[in-house]
Design a protein around this motif. Structure first.
Motif, PDB file in Angstrom:
ATOM      1  N   CYS A 437       0.857  -1.184   0.000  1.00 17.06           N
ATOM      2  CA  CYS A 437       0.000   0.000   0.000  1.00 17.06           C
ATOM      3  C   CYS A 437       0.897   1.239   0.000  1.00 17.06           C
ATOM      4  O   CYS A 437       1.907   1.262   0.708  1.00 17.06           O
ATOM      5  CB  CYS A 437      -0.886  -0.019   1.246  1.00 17.06           C
ATOM      6  N   THR A 439       0.380   4.029   1.262  1.00 19.09           N
ATOM      7  CA  THR A 439       0.366   4.698   2.567  1.00 19.09           C
ATOM      8  C   THR A 439       0.915   3.803   3.671  1.00 19.09           C
ATOM      9  O   THR A 439       1.746   4.228   4.471  1.00 19.09           O
ATOM     10  CB  THR A 439      -1.081   5.083   2.948  1.00 19.09           C
ATOM     11  N   CYS A 440       0.425   2.569   3.708  1.00 23.44           N
ATOM     12  CA  CYS A 440       0.758   1.705   4.851  1.00 23.44           C
ATOM     13  C   CYS A 440       2.003   0.859   4.616  1.00 23.44           C
ATOM     14  O   CYS A 440       2.485   0.208   5.540  1.00 23.44           O
ATOM     15  CB  CYS A 440      -0.404   0.789   5.181  1.00 23.44           C
ATOM     16  N   CYS A 478      -6.397  -2.035   0.328  1.00 21.61           N
ATOM     17  CA  CYS A 478      -5.463  -2.207   1.442  1.00 21.61           C
ATOM     18  C   CYS A 478      -6.253  -2.658   2.664  1.00 21.61           C
ATOM     19  O   CYS A 478      -7.231  -2.019   3.044  1.00 21.61           O
ATOM     20  CB  CYS A 478      -4.731  -0.904   1.732  1.00 21.61           C
ATOM     21  N   SER A 480      -5.563  -2.381   5.590  1.00 16.83           N
ATOM     22  CA  SER A 480      -5.433  -1.526   6.757  1.00 16.83           C
ATOM     23  C   SER A 480      -6.083  -0.146   6.562  1.00 16.83           C
ATOM     24  O   SER A 480      -6.799   0.315   7.431  1.00 16.83           O
ATOM     25  CB  SER A 480      -3.954  -1.528   7.158  1.00 16.83           C
ATOM     26  N   CYS A 481      -5.930   0.506   5.353  1.00 17.87           N
ATOM     27  CA  CYS A 481      -6.554   1.817   5.168  1.00 17.87           C
ATOM     28  C   CYS A 481      -7.676   1.813   4.136  1.00 17.87           C
ATOM     29  O   CYS A 481      -8.387   2.801   3.977  1.00 17.87           O
ATOM     30  CB  CYS A 481      -5.507   2.861   4.797  1.00 17.87           C
TER      31      CYS A 481
HETATM   32 ZN    ZN Z   1      -3.022   1.184   3.360  1.00 13.06          ZN
END
Ligand code: ZN
Ligand code: ANZ
Length: 850
Positions: A437, A439-440, A478, A480-481
């Protein structure tokens, strides 16, 4: 007597075993356990003779262990991921999965026709989500425990096919398919931290009593623990460079310092010097294998810098960038000692550097080293100031302690073993369960989304990894986000699949990789059998995986394979005739062999000829059966012709199992005839006519054979067991009818059952026994019959040995005395004297005192 109809018997007993699940192992059995395992096959298409030999050996042990009352686990499965399936996809347009599964079907049917006592209820194929999904879970467990990481690392890049090549696909520095010069490229790849266990993997070898020494030595060398010294050279530009050496004793023989092409010093230089940059580019060519690096021409670029020798501040060494120094090993920099290291010598001769001898193997102390072969052997230090006269180990210790004392270096233990790179840029493998990801970063796939299943709709019409092009598959949210992210498209090295399959065989519950308690009851594998080609990597990775599982608290097993046996290969003559072709220049005529198969030739008029052309054929060396030399014999038609028992028998007879077994037509015919001889005995036994008499010699022979075979099978000395059975059969055939003879024939059925199970079942049933011979107990040995009935008696005169004679055990004293006095040597020795006293020790000696 009738003939043994092998084809009919094979089919009917195989059906019985199959339907009654005779060889299914019970997890809850109270019996002692035996786990017998042969390395599982790659489903390449058809079973070959190597498989037949390997599985026959394991089968004899498994069947024998069942008969002595063990609960035996003898499973079979398929090492089903890997490149050949993708090659087939590219060449034949068939899906790797379809190709693999069809091959499994074919090979399974072929294995069944050999009558192996396998527990098919535990069959597994590593290419099925039910296997690799659990592997993904284990991968994530190791990831969580910090045993998995990602790192930039060099791969072999084929610039024409635009794909990463495995080391085996690089041939003489070129891509095997495109023929293009291979480049070294950096890619972010996944690694398993096998180096965390380097010490333990090495020390653990000591406890493996039932492993061949040569395999342990190969593992030891691969792990390669050594004592080294890391120290720094001061450079003329004020900077310094750390080097690593395992030969600090040779320091006075230094001629240069060299750094790897991707060392920071080299990169810094490349930024301001285009020639250096060009040289670094050049270094990137060529494969990454150790062998390749060894054979490549040694090339260097003089940086113009010099380094100060730590033991002599006045001594300046030139600093090079060199193509034979690896960034991944040690510190990525070395000092070169040409007289005692081959790479360094090649390099020094090329660039005209001094070559000074510092270790002398004998008288020679002349510092000028001649010749082009470096000396790496033992000896005494010479031309080395305060080290002169010391042996190598002393000198190493002296330099290390001086370096540590003066603060310019540190001694250390180092390993040759590197972390295990498990990323493969291919489709047909276990998808690595990771999502990237923006971001993550790196996000593990959540457990409830496992398995990450390979997409079926892929194409192989363009080079590269189809998973990279499959956006519908590789685009995910993702976890997570929730943003749009990308699946990892690398798949796992197939060695990961084979690193834990033996655990899954031992226990395969739904929903998790294995049940710990059940697996621990079966493990370690008691006897593992396979080819020596797996002596290093597969066994090391499986040993690592087992340790890693122990480390994360999932399985308490120290070593996966308690016993290891590496069997020899099946070989065959090679046949060829010479053909002429034009060389690549289109002018020169080249003569080369055209290999022919055993079925392509005929023997007539005292010669050998190709059937199709009538041309004369040359008989070549006996070599391992291989497709490239066409000297293979397909087992299936042989089984059709002679039956499974004869094929199995041939695989066990003649050659010791660790040696090569030359395939021969006459050999298999001999085995077939022996099976028929067995049948004549078994068939005759039911015809009666024995009488009640005993045959003491035959009884003894039988019981010695029972005991002897048991020892031989446990030691995997199958050829010796077979030889004992030949001898027993000879004696039975010679013996007159008696109760002993009938009993011997009845027992013989059970003795041959592990090797020739079909004829054994057929005879067992015909003799009116209940149940299967596969379930029958191994015959009991009467210990009294193992004792020799003849003894050797020493005949002495006045305490001196004059002769030895054999006589029946328990011979009476007076008879012993009379036999001694009648012995010509004793008589000659006594001469005219009269015996004063005669001492008789029953079963041992007679001493005449004259
Ligand atoms: Zn993410
Ligand atoms: C001086 C020397 C003298 C060396 C001599 C060998 C023989 P093993 O034993 O396999 O671990 N070396 C160190 N780092 C290297 C790198 N990154 N790339 C290429 N070669 C490297 O090998 C250790 C030896 O390999 C080290 O000891 C170093 O050369 C070289 F007579 O130092 B030696």
């Amino acid at each position: 007597a009738s003939r043994f109809n092998a084809l009919k018997a094979d089919a009917s007993w195989q059906k019985v075993w199959d339907e009654s699940r005779t060889f299914a192992a019970r997890d809850d059995s109270p019996k002692p356990r035996s786990y017998v395992l042969e390395m599982f096959p790659y489903p390449s298409g058809r079973i070959h003779m190597g498989h037949v030999r390997n599985y026959t050996m394991g089968d004899v042990l498994a069947r024998y262990r069942r008969m002595i009352g063990h609960e035996v686990l003898h499973p079979m499965g398929w090492d089903a991921f890997g490149m050949p399936a993708e090659n087939a996809a590219m060449e034949k347009g068939v899906h790797p999965g379809a190709w693999t599964r069809a091959n499994i079907e074919t090979m399974k049917a072929q294995l069944k026709r050999l009558g192996f006592a396998l527990d098919w209820t535990r069959e597994l194929a590593t290419c099925e989500p039910d296997y690799y999904g659990h592997e993904q879970a284990l991968f994530l467990d190791l990831f969580k425990a910090g045993l998995v990481y990602r790192k930039e690392s060099a791969v072999n890049w084929d610039p024409v096919d635009m794909t990463v090549l495995a080391n085996e696909q690089v041939i003489d520095g070129r891509g095997w398919r495109s023929g293009a010069l291979v480049e070294r490229r950096k890619l972010s790849q996944w690694f398993l931290k096998i180096t965390d266990f380097a010490d333990d993997l090495l020390n653990g070898l000591g406890a493996l009593e039932h492993w061949p020494d040569k395999v342990k030595l190969m593992q030891e060398n691969w792990i390669g623990r050594s004592q080294g010294l890391t120290f720094s050279f001061k450079l003329s530009d004020g900077d310094k460079v750390d080097v690593f050496t395992t030969r600090p004793d040779t320091m006075f023989g230094s001629a240069f310092v060299a750094v790897a092409a991707d060392h920071p010093i080299a990169r810094a230089l490349a930024d301001r010097n285009p020639d250096a940059a060009a040289f670094i580019e050049l270094c990137k060519r060529g494969g990454t294998t150790a062998a390749e690096l060894e054979t490549q021409e040694k090339l260097g670029f003089d940086t113009g810098l010099t380094a100060t020798h730590p033991l002599d501040p006045a001594w300046q060494l030139p600093v090079y960038i060199a193509n034979f120094v690896l960034m991944e090993y040690g510190t990525g920099a070395v000092f070169g000692v040409p007289a005692h290291d081959q790479r360094d010598l090649d390099f020094a001769r090329k660039y005209g550097l001094p070559v000074k001898r510092v270790v002398s193997e004998g008288e020679i102390e002349d510092p000028v080293f001649v010749g082009n072969e470096a000396y790496g052997g033992p000896g005494v230090l010479v031309n080395s100031h305060f080290l002169d006269g010391m042996d190598i180990e002393d000198a190493k210790r002296t330099v290390i302690s001086r370096a540590e004392g003066e603060g310019w270096g540190t001694g250390s233990t180092v390993f040759r073993l590197r972390d295990w790179g498990v990323s493969r840029q291919r489709y047909w493998g276990t998808p690595i369960p990771i999502i990237h990801c923006d971001t993550c970063g790196v996000v593990p796939v959540p457990r409830d989304q496992l398995p990450v299943v390979l997409p079926e709709d892929v194409s192989f019409d363009v080079p590269g990894n189809p998973l990279d092009r499959h956006t519908a598959w590789n685009t995910v949210d993702c976890p997570s986000c929730g943003a749009t992210a990308r699946r990892e498209t690398d798949t796992l090295d197939t060695f990961v699949n084979s690193s834990w399959y033996f655990i899954r065989f031992a226990s395969q519950p739904e929903g998790k990789p294995f049940d710990r308690a059940v697996a621990e009851q079966w493990l370690p594998v008691g006897q593992y059998i396979g080819g020596v080609e797996h002596a290093i990597l597969h066994l090391l990775y499986a040993r690592f995986w087992t340790r890693a599982l122990k480390h994360i608290g999932q399985l308490d097993v120290a070593e996966p394979f308690a016993g290891l046996f590496t069997q020899g290969m099946v070989t065959h003559e090679t046949y060829s005739r010479t053909i002429e072709t034009l060389g690549t220049d289109g002018v020169d005529v080249i003569h080369k062999p055209l290999w022919l198969g055993p079925d392509d030739i005929e023997r007539r008029d005292g010669g050998v000829f190709e059937i199709a052309t009538g041309e004369a054929v040359t008989i070549g060396r006996v070599e391992k059966m291989s497709k490239s030399k066409k000297n293979t014999v397909d087992p299936e038609p042989i089984v059709d012709q002679y039956g499974a028992d004869a094929v199995r028998w041939f695989m066990l007879s003649d050659s010791p199992p660790e040696r090569d077994l030359p395939w021969s037509e006459s050999g298999i015919e001999g085995s077939w005839r022996f099976v028929q001889r067995l049948w004549r005995l078994f068939d005759g036994a039911t015809e009666g006519g024995e009488g009640a008499s005993k045959d003491a010699a035959l009884d003894r022979k039988l019981h010695q054979t029972i005991a002897g075979i048991a020892v031989d099978i446990d030691a995997l000395s199958f050829n010796k067991a077979v030889a004992k059975l030949y001898a027993l059969v000879n004696e039975i055939e010679r013996a007159a009818p008696s109760a002993s003879r009938s009993a011997a024939i009845a027992t013989l059925m059970r003795l041959v059952a592990p090797m020739a199970p079909h004829i054994a079942e057929e005879a067992w049933a015909a003799a009116g026994n209940d149940g299967l011979i596969a379930d029958a107990p191994w015959p009991e040995v009467d210990p009294a019959l193992l004792v020799e009935d003849e003894v050797t008696i020493a005949l002495q005169v006045n305490g001196k040995l004059r002769d030895t004679v054999t006589m029946a055990k328990g011979t009476a004293k007076d008879v012993m005395e009379a036999l001694a006095l009648a012995n010509p040597n004793v008589q000659r020795s006594i001469g005219d004297a009269t015996p004063k006293k005669i001492i008789v020790v029953p079963d041992r000696l007679v001493n005449v005192v004259a």
